[in-house]
Design a protein around this motif. Sequence first.
Motif, PDB file in Angstrom:
ATOM      1  N   PRO A  90       0.760  -1.196  -0.179  1.00 46.20           N
ATOM      2  CA  PRO A  90       0.101  -0.072  -0.067  1.00 46.20           C
ATOM      3  C   PRO A  90       0.833   1.324   0.209  1.00 46.20           C
ATOM      4  O   PRO A  90       0.350   2.430  -0.125  1.00 46.20           O
ATOM      5  CB  PRO A  90      -0.782  -0.069   1.309  1.00 46.20           C
ATOM      6  N   ARG A  91       2.062   1.077   0.159  1.00 51.12           N
ATOM      7  CA  ARG A  91       2.800   2.487   0.120  1.00 51.12           C
ATOM      8  C   ARG A  91       3.091   3.104  -1.206  1.00 51.12           C
ATOM      9  O   ARG A  91       2.855   2.026  -2.358  1.00 51.12           O
ATOM     10  CB  ARG A  91       4.478   2.137   0.766  1.00 51.12           C
ATOM     11  N   LEU A  92       3.317   4.147  -1.455  1.00 49.45           N
ATOM     12  CA  LEU A  92       3.429   4.598  -2.622  1.00 49.45           C
ATOM     13  C   LEU A  92       5.137   4.433  -3.303  1.00 49.45           C
ATOM     14  O   LEU A  92       5.746   3.907  -2.309  1.00 49.45           O
ATOM     15  CB  LEU A  92       3.329   6.171  -2.961  1.00 49.45           C
ATOM     16  N   GLU A  93       5.315   4.530  -4.370  1.00 48.50           N
ATOM     17  CA  GLU A  93       6.739   4.238  -4.976  1.00 48.50           C
ATOM     18  C   GLU A  93       7.802   5.053  -4.626  1.00 48.50           C
ATOM     19  O   GLU A  93       7.654   6.257  -4.297  1.00 48.50           O
ATOM     20  CB  GLU A  93       6.529   3.920  -6.445  1.00 48.50           C
ATOM     21  N   THR A  94       9.008   4.559  -4.711  1.00 47.91           N
ATOM     22  CA  THR A  94      10.282   5.555  -4.662  1.00 47.91           C
ATOM     23  C   THR A  94      10.437   6.179  -5.913  1.00 47.91           C
ATOM     24  O   THR A  94       9.883   5.690  -7.060  1.00 47.91           O
ATOM     25  CB  THR A  94      11.411   4.699  -4.148  1.00 47.91           C
ATOM     26  N   ALA A  95      10.990   7.129  -6.042  1.00 52.70           N
ATOM     27  CA  ALA A  95      11.303   8.009  -7.343  1.00 52.70           C
ATOM     28  C   ALA A  95      12.116   6.893  -8.329  1.00 52.70           C
ATOM     29  O   ALA A  95      11.677   6.930  -9.617  1.00 52.70           O
ATOM     30  CB  ALA A  95      12.078   9.103  -7.108  1.00 52.70           C
ATOM     31  N   ALA A  96      13.009   6.154  -8.094  1.00 52.46           N
ATOM     32  CA  ALA A  96      13.584   5.182  -8.612  1.00 52.46           C
ATOM     33  C   ALA A  96      12.784   4.107  -9.239  1.00 52.46           C
ATOM     34  O   ALA A  96      12.760   3.621 -10.248  1.00 52.46           O
ATOM     35  CB  ALA A  96      14.728   4.646  -7.886  1.00 52.46           C
ATOM     36  N   GLU A  97      11.699   3.853  -8.398  1.00 48.34           N
ATOM     37  CA  GLU A  97      10.747   2.937  -8.979  1.00 48.34           C
ATOM     38  C   GLU A  97       9.910   3.290 -10.087  1.00 48.34           C
ATOM     39  O   GLU A  97       9.699   2.641 -11.073  1.00 48.34           O
ATOM     40  CB  GLU A  97       9.852   2.273  -7.723  1.00 48.34           C
ATOM     41  N   ILE A  98       9.522   4.705 -10.035  1.00 43.10           N
ATOM     42  CA  ILE A  98       8.811   5.280 -10.859  1.00 43.10           C
ATOM     43  C   ILE A  98       9.532   5.378 -12.309  1.00 43.10           C
ATOM     44  O   ILE A  98       9.119   5.195 -13.454  1.00 43.10           O
ATOM     45  CB  ILE A  98       8.265   6.535 -10.649  1.00 43.10           C
ATOM     46  N   ALA A  99      11.039   5.699 -11.986  1.00 38.84           N
ATOM     47  CA  ALA A  99      11.898   6.002 -13.101  1.00 38.84           C
ATOM     48  C   ALA A  99      11.816   4.421 -13.918  1.00 38.84           C
ATOM     49  O   ALA A  99      11.822   4.632 -14.973  1.00 38.84           O
ATOM     50  CB  ALA A  99      12.958   6.632 -12.745  1.00 38.84           C
ATOM     51  N   ARG A 100      11.908   3.567 -13.196  1.00 39.06           N
ATOM     52  CA  ARG A 100      12.099   2.254 -13.756  1.00 39.06           C
ATOM     53  C   ARG A 100      10.706   1.984 -14.462  1.00 39.06           C
ATOM     54  O   ARG A 100      10.566   1.462 -15.854  1.00 39.06           O
ATOM     55  CB  ARG A 100      12.151   1.148 -12.892  1.00 39.06           C
ATOM     56  N   LEU A 101       9.608   2.025 -13.909  1.00 42.78           N
ATOM     57  CA  LEU A 101       8.423   2.024 -14.493  1.00 42.78           C
ATOM     58  C   LEU A 101       8.381   2.921 -15.938  1.00 42.78           C
ATOM     59  O   LEU A 101       7.846   2.146 -16.830  1.00 42.78           O
ATOM     60  CB  LEU A 101       7.006   2.436 -13.700  1.00 42.78           C
ATOM     61  N   GLU A 102       8.705   3.693 -15.774  1.00 40.55           N
ATOM     62  CA  GLU A 102       8.557   4.693 -17.037  1.00 40.55           C
ATOM     63  C   GLU A 102       9.448   4.191 -18.031  1.00 40.55           C
ATOM     64  O   GLU A 102       9.038   4.387 -19.263  1.00 40.55           O
ATOM     65  CB  GLU A 102       9.176   6.147 -16.758  1.00 40.55           C
ATOM     66  N   ARG A 103      10.816   3.834 -17.809  1.00 42.82           N
ATOM     67  CA  ARG A 103      11.573   2.917 -18.642  1.00 42.82           C
ATOM     68  C   ARG A 103      11.047   1.590 -19.318  1.00 42.82           C
ATOM     69  O   ARG A 103      11.100   1.596 -20.657  1.00 42.82           O
ATOM     70  CB  ARG A 103      13.097   2.816 -18.089  1.00 42.82           C
ATOM     71  N   ASP A 104      10.160   1.101 -18.614  1.00 47.51           N
ATOM     72  CA  ASP A 104       9.270   0.088 -19.033  1.00 47.51           C
ATOM     73  C   ASP A 104       8.267   0.380 -19.882  1.00 47.51           C
ATOM     74  O   ASP A 104       7.787  -0.242 -20.556  1.00 47.51           O
ATOM     75  CB  ASP A 104       8.691  -0.697 -17.749  1.00 47.51           C
ATOM     76  N   GLY A 105       7.818   1.827 -19.772  1.00 49.02           N
ATOM     77  CA  GLY A 105       6.756   2.408 -20.808  1.00 49.02           C
ATOM     78  C   GLY A 105       5.606   2.449 -20.127  1.00 49.02           C
ATOM     79  O   GLY A 105       4.368   2.601 -20.646  1.00 49.02           O
ATOM     80  N   CYS A 106       5.679   2.341 -18.842  1.00 44.56           N
ATOM     81  CA  CYS A 106       4.298   2.631 -17.987  1.00 44.56           C
ATOM     82  C   CYS A 106       4.151   4.044 -18.126  1.00 44.56           C
ATOM     83  O   CYS A 106       5.009   5.314 -18.000  1.00 44.56           O
ATOM     84  CB  CYS A 106       4.181   2.286 -16.561  1.00 44.56           C
ATOM     85  N   THR A 107       2.770   4.725 -18.222  1.00 46.05           N
ATOM     86  CA  THR A 107       2.334   6.083 -18.200  1.00 46.05           C
ATOM     87  C   THR A 107       1.490   6.303 -17.047  1.00 46.05           C
ATOM     88  O   THR A 107       1.413   7.506 -16.705  1.00 46.05           O
ATOM     89  CB  THR A 107       1.554   6.539 -19.435  1.00 46.05           C
TER      90      THR A 107
END
Length: 250
Positions: free
Chosen positions: A162-179
């Motif tokens: 339930p926690r929100l993500e870290t900035a690094a996790e979001i950067a990884r999701l973005e590299r994966d193509g998540c919007t």
Amino acid sequence: MLAIIGGTGLYELDGLHEVREESVVTPWGPPSGPLVLGRLADQPVVFLARHGVRHAIAPHEINFRANLWALREAGARAIVGVGAVGGIAPEPAEGGIAVPDQLIDYTWGRPATFFEGPESPVEHIDFTWPYTEALRRRLLAAAVHAGVDAVDGGCYGATQGPRLETAAEIARLERDGCTLVGMTGMPEAALARELGIDYACCAVVVNRAAGKNDGGEVSLDTIWQNLSQGMDNVRAIIGALFAVEHTDEG
Ligand code: HPA
């Protein structure tokens, strides 16, 4: 019949007539709460609050199998899953709507299939396109009808919470193509597909995802403010869903 699964901020449907509640139990246990059956614009509809009526059920605790099973038993043949998300791409802005056409599943440990146990044959579903295109089109047409801007497409990254993500996790999701990033999009979409139910996601951006906010933290207060604006948009779209042309998915 069309079903709406309400996420954070959407606990009931406005304008529902002939309302009746049904508490059901499924072979997978109890769903998040009672099913609310009624009519909208003279069409039958069933509503379920994903986090329970008092928002007591955390994303990883939701009994997704029971929810989907209960809706199918009630007669749902198409489901719109409404969910609050963080925005990774610049559009939509906070309070805005997206109707994604792809997803990536980062969740773990959630019961994610009906095809398990000694009695069940092994089955694999095609999930190339996780959302039903005709239902996505219907949602987008409803948004146009309601005068709400909605982004057509995008990739929903489903995280465990339930926690929100870290900035690094979001950067990884973005590299994966998540919007977009949210916590409840999976396994809901896959379970719907396993049951042969049409499914589309109506995602409401309530914050910029971690690290996307000029280096600032994610403000929970801002989330609640954006949620109320976003849910007004969702209500308008749901109201219009029955006014737009649709094929046999509803
Ligand atoms: N991350 C994951 N889930 C969410 C977010 C987020 O930033 N905002 C709303 N649900």
